[in-house]
Structures are given as C-alpha cells and as structure tokens.
Scaffold this motif. Structure first.
Motif, PDB file in Angstrom:
ATOM      1  N   SER A  17      -6.357 -18.327  -8.098  1.00 23.00           N
ATOM      2  CA  SER A  17      -5.889 -16.852  -8.100  1.00 23.00           C
ATOM      3  C   SER A  17      -5.122 -16.601  -9.487  1.00 23.00           C
ATOM      4  CB  SER A  17      -4.732 -16.696  -7.039  1.00 23.00           C
ATOM      5  OG  SER A  17      -5.065 -17.071  -5.631  1.00 23.00           O
ATOM      6  N   LEU A  18      -5.185 -15.507  -9.617  1.00 25.06           N
ATOM      7  CA  LEU A  18      -4.483 -14.899 -10.911  1.00 25.06           C
ATOM      8  C   LEU A  18      -4.048 -13.510 -10.461  1.00 25.06           C
ATOM      9  CD1 LEU A  18      -6.754 -15.524 -14.053  1.00 25.06           C
ATOM     10  CD2 LEU A  18      -4.401 -16.548 -13.548  1.00 25.06           C
ATOM     11  N   ARG A  19      -2.944 -13.135 -11.060  1.00 19.85           N
ATOM     12  CA  ARG A  19      -2.289 -11.701 -10.949  1.00 19.85           C
ATOM     13  C   ARG A  19      -2.315 -11.008 -12.361  1.00 19.85           C
ATOM     14  NH1 ARG A  19       3.222  -8.960  -8.458  1.00 19.85           N
ATOM     15  NH2 ARG A  19       3.923  -9.885 -10.714  1.00 19.85           N
ATOM     16  N   LEU A  20      -3.120  -9.984 -12.572  1.00 12.64           N
ATOM     17  CA  LEU A  20      -2.970  -9.233 -13.671  1.00 12.64           C
ATOM     18  C   LEU A  20      -2.018  -7.931 -13.567  1.00 12.64           C
ATOM     19  CD1 LEU A  20      -6.728  -8.894 -14.458  1.00 12.64           C
ATOM     20  CD2 LEU A  20      -5.143 -10.613 -15.060  1.00 12.64           C
ATOM     21  N   SER A  21      -1.206  -7.643 -14.579  1.00 14.36           N
ATOM     22  CA  SER A  21      -0.294  -6.624 -14.814  1.00 14.36           C
ATOM     23  C   SER A  21      -0.758  -5.554 -15.764  1.00 14.36           C
ATOM     24  CB  SER A  21       1.040  -7.136 -14.966  1.00 14.36           C
ATOM     25  OG  SER A  21       1.577  -8.042 -14.324  1.00 14.36           O
ATOM     26  N   CYS A  22      -0.341  -4.697 -15.684  1.00 16.50           N
ATOM     27  CA  CYS A  22      -0.653  -3.396 -16.527  1.00 16.50           C
ATOM     28  C   CYS A  22       0.888  -2.636 -16.900  1.00 16.50           C
ATOM     29  CB  CYS A  22      -1.865  -2.652 -16.474  1.00 16.50           C
ATOM     30  SG  CYS A  22      -2.259  -1.254 -17.478  1.00 16.50           S
ATOM     31  N   ALA A  23       1.388  -2.611 -17.880  1.00 19.43           N
ATOM     32  CA  ALA A  23       2.400  -1.855 -18.013  1.00 19.43           C
ATOM     33  C   ALA A  23       2.245  -0.495 -18.858  1.00 19.43           C
ATOM     34  CB  ALA A  23       3.379  -2.767 -18.871  1.00 19.43           C
ATOM     35  N   ALA A  24       2.448   0.634 -18.247  1.00 15.04           N
ATOM     36  CA  ALA A  24       2.297   1.652 -18.832  1.00 15.04           C
ATOM     37  C   ALA A  24       3.379   2.412 -19.541  1.00 15.04           C
ATOM     38  CB  ALA A  24       1.724   2.702 -17.909  1.00 15.04           C
ATOM     39  N   SER A  25       3.213   3.228 -20.669  1.00 18.03           N
ATOM     40  CA  SER A  25       4.480   4.010 -21.299  1.00 18.03           C
ATOM     41  C   SER A  25       3.727   5.060 -21.932  1.00 18.03           C
ATOM     42  CB  SER A  25       5.168   3.106 -22.312  1.00 18.03           C
ATOM     43  OG  SER A  25       4.172   2.781 -23.385  1.00 18.03           O
ATOM     44  N   GLY A  26       4.540   6.077 -22.253  1.00 20.77           N
ATOM     45  CA  GLY A  26       4.153   7.392 -22.850  1.00 20.77           C
ATOM     46  C   GLY A  26       3.579   8.466 -21.833  1.00 20.77           C
ATOM     47  N   ARG A  27       3.592   8.260 -20.436  1.00 23.58           N
ATOM     48  CA  ARG A  27       3.189   9.251 -19.595  1.00 23.58           C
ATOM     49  C   ARG A  27       3.686   8.970 -18.431  1.00 23.58           C
ATOM     50  NH1 ARG A  27      -3.176   9.906 -18.360  1.00 23.58           N
ATOM     51  NH2 ARG A  27      -3.444  10.572 -20.463  1.00 23.58           N
ATOM     52  N   THR A  28       4.035  10.173 -17.583  1.00 19.22           N
ATOM     53  CA  THR A  28       4.792   9.965 -16.278  1.00 19.22           C
ATOM     54  C   THR A  28       3.774   9.325 -15.224  1.00 19.22           C
ATOM     55  OG1 THR A  28       5.848  11.933 -16.521  1.00 19.22           O
ATOM     56  CG2 THR A  28       5.888  11.102 -14.366  1.00 19.22           C
ATOM     57  N   PHE A  29       4.028   7.844 -15.271  1.00 22.47           N
ATOM     58  CA  PHE A  29       2.954   6.899 -14.791  1.00 22.47           C
ATOM     59  C   PHE A  29       2.899   7.371 -13.062  1.00 22.47           C
ATOM     60  CE2 PHE A  29       1.159   3.066 -13.895  1.00 22.47           C
ATOM     61  CZ  PHE A  29       1.437   2.393 -12.737  1.00 22.47           C
ATOM     62  N   SER A  30       3.866   7.728 -12.370  1.00 21.08           N
ATOM     63  CA  SER A  30       3.923   7.959 -11.142  1.00 21.08           C
ATOM     64  C   SER A  30       2.843   9.063 -10.446  1.00 21.08           C
ATOM     65  CB  SER A  30       5.153   8.033 -10.356  1.00 21.08           C
ATOM     66  OG  SER A  30       5.763   9.336 -11.006  1.00 21.08           O
ATOM     67  N   ILE A  31       2.641   9.721 -11.367  1.00 28.18           N
ATOM     68  CA  ILE A  31       1.852  11.027 -10.889  1.00 28.18           C
ATOM     69  C   ILE A  31       0.115  10.884 -11.459  1.00 28.18           C
ATOM     70  CG2 ILE A  31       3.471  12.715 -10.666  1.00 28.18           C
ATOM     71  CD1 ILE A  31       2.393  13.917 -13.441  1.00 28.18           C
ATOM     72  N   TYR A  32      -0.179   9.647 -11.646  1.00 21.34           N
ATOM     73  CA  TYR A  32      -1.619   9.517 -12.104  1.00 21.34           C
ATOM     74  C   TYR A  32      -2.190   8.397 -11.636  1.00 21.34           C
ATOM     75  CZ  TYR A  32      -0.782  12.148 -16.285  1.00 21.34           C
ATOM     76  OH  TYR A  32      -0.698  13.841 -16.720  1.00 21.34           O
ATOM     77  N   ALA A  33      -3.324   8.322 -11.092  1.00 15.41           N
ATOM     78  CA  ALA A  33      -4.274   7.355 -10.776  1.00 15.41           C
ATOM     79  C   ALA A  33      -4.510   6.016 -11.696  1.00 15.41           C
ATOM     80  CB  ALA A  33      -5.747   7.775 -10.164  1.00 15.41           C
ATOM     81  N   MET A  34      -4.596   5.054 -11.281  1.00 14.96           N
ATOM     82  CA  MET A  34      -4.754   3.850 -11.980  1.00 14.96           C
ATOM     83  C   MET A  34      -6.180   3.089 -11.829  1.00 14.96           C
ATOM     84  SD  MET A  34      -2.296   4.044 -14.311  1.00 14.96           S
ATOM     85  CE  MET A  34      -2.697   2.328 -15.122  1.00 14.96           C
ATOM     86  N   GLY A  35      -6.810   2.544 -12.499  1.00 15.89           N
ATOM     87  CA  GLY A  35      -7.931   1.725 -12.329  1.00 15.89           C
ATOM     88  C   GLY A  35      -8.151   0.369 -12.970  1.00 15.89           C
ATOM     89  N   TRP A  36      -8.742  -0.491 -12.405  1.00 14.86           N
ATOM     90  CA  TRP A  36      -9.038  -1.686 -12.872  1.00 14.86           C
ATOM     91  C   TRP A  36     -10.636  -1.695 -13.359  1.00 14.86           C
ATOM     92  CZ3 TRP A  36      -6.105  -5.083 -15.489  1.00 14.86           C
ATOM     93  CH2 TRP A  36      -4.597  -5.081 -15.305  1.00 14.86           C
TER      94      TRP A  36
END
Length: 126
Positions: A17-36
């Motif tokens: 197992s692995l857990r990937l993380s993606c940290a965002a900055s520069g935009r209001t993160f909580s109102i956008y969809a995210m994808g991998w």
C-alpha cells in the motif's frame, strides 16, 4: 494561480500500500473538484479517481475500483489517494489536478481539469 504538490510515491512490493497526498495552494480549494491521473512509460495519461468539490461523490477507473480510495481534507487543502493491493501494472507517475470550474463534479475527463502537479513516481515490484 494554483500550485499542486504531490508526495507519497515510492517503491513497494506487489500487494502493498501507499498513500499519495496532493497539497494545493493559490485557490479556494474547498469549492473545486479534484482528480488523480497516472501515466506509465510509453502510455497515455489515464484517469484514476476523482472527487467532487464537497467530497460527497467519488468515481474510479475500473482498474482501481475496490483497491484505491480518494478523499479530501479541505481544512488542509489536501487530497489523498489511498492505494491498496498494488499491482505491477499500477506503476506510473501519478498526478493530481484541480477542476476547471467551481462546485464541480467527480469528472472523468482530463479536459475538466486545468492545473496539474509535477507528479510522483509509484513503482510496484512483482
């Protein structure tokens, strides 16, 4: 302009197992969809998983369904990809991406996303 930084990749044996993380900055993160997404050598980039802006809806590629879980923690501006029962065919560079529109859904298409991270390498040995 949004900045995305992925982490958590590495070398793991099949079944691990692995857990990937993606940290965002520069935009209001909580109102956008995210994808991998992921791209293996010599192959096109493919969709892996997506989560809508609220976290209430997720979608997965058939190849990872039941093994991978996408989640988000809006207080930390971070999206995660928990990967279990890894297989050698999961080997790829994994990218996170931010949705193009506000209050977006868990979209499958890469054209629904407009900012991408630099990627993190995941290698699964047999």
């Amino acid at each position: 302009q949004v900045q995305l930084v992925e982490s958590g990749g590495g070398l793991v044996q099949a079944g691990g197992s692995l857990r990937l993380s993606c940290a965002a900055s520069g935009r209001t993160f909580s109102i956008y969809a995210m994808g991998w997404f992921r791209q293996a050598p010599g192959k096109e980039r493919e969709y892996v998983a997506a989560i809508n802006w609220s976290g209430g809806n997720t979608r997965y590629a058939d190849s990872v369904k039941g093994r991978f879980t996408i989640s988000r923690e809006n207080a930390k501006n971070t999206v995660y990809l928990q990967m279990n029962s890894l297989k050698p065919e999961d080997t790829a560079v994994y990218y996170c991406a931010v949705g193009r529109t506000t209050y977006g859904g868990a979209y499958l298409g890469a054209n629904e996303y407009d900012s991408w991270g630099q990627g993190t390498q995941v290698t699964v040995s047999s």
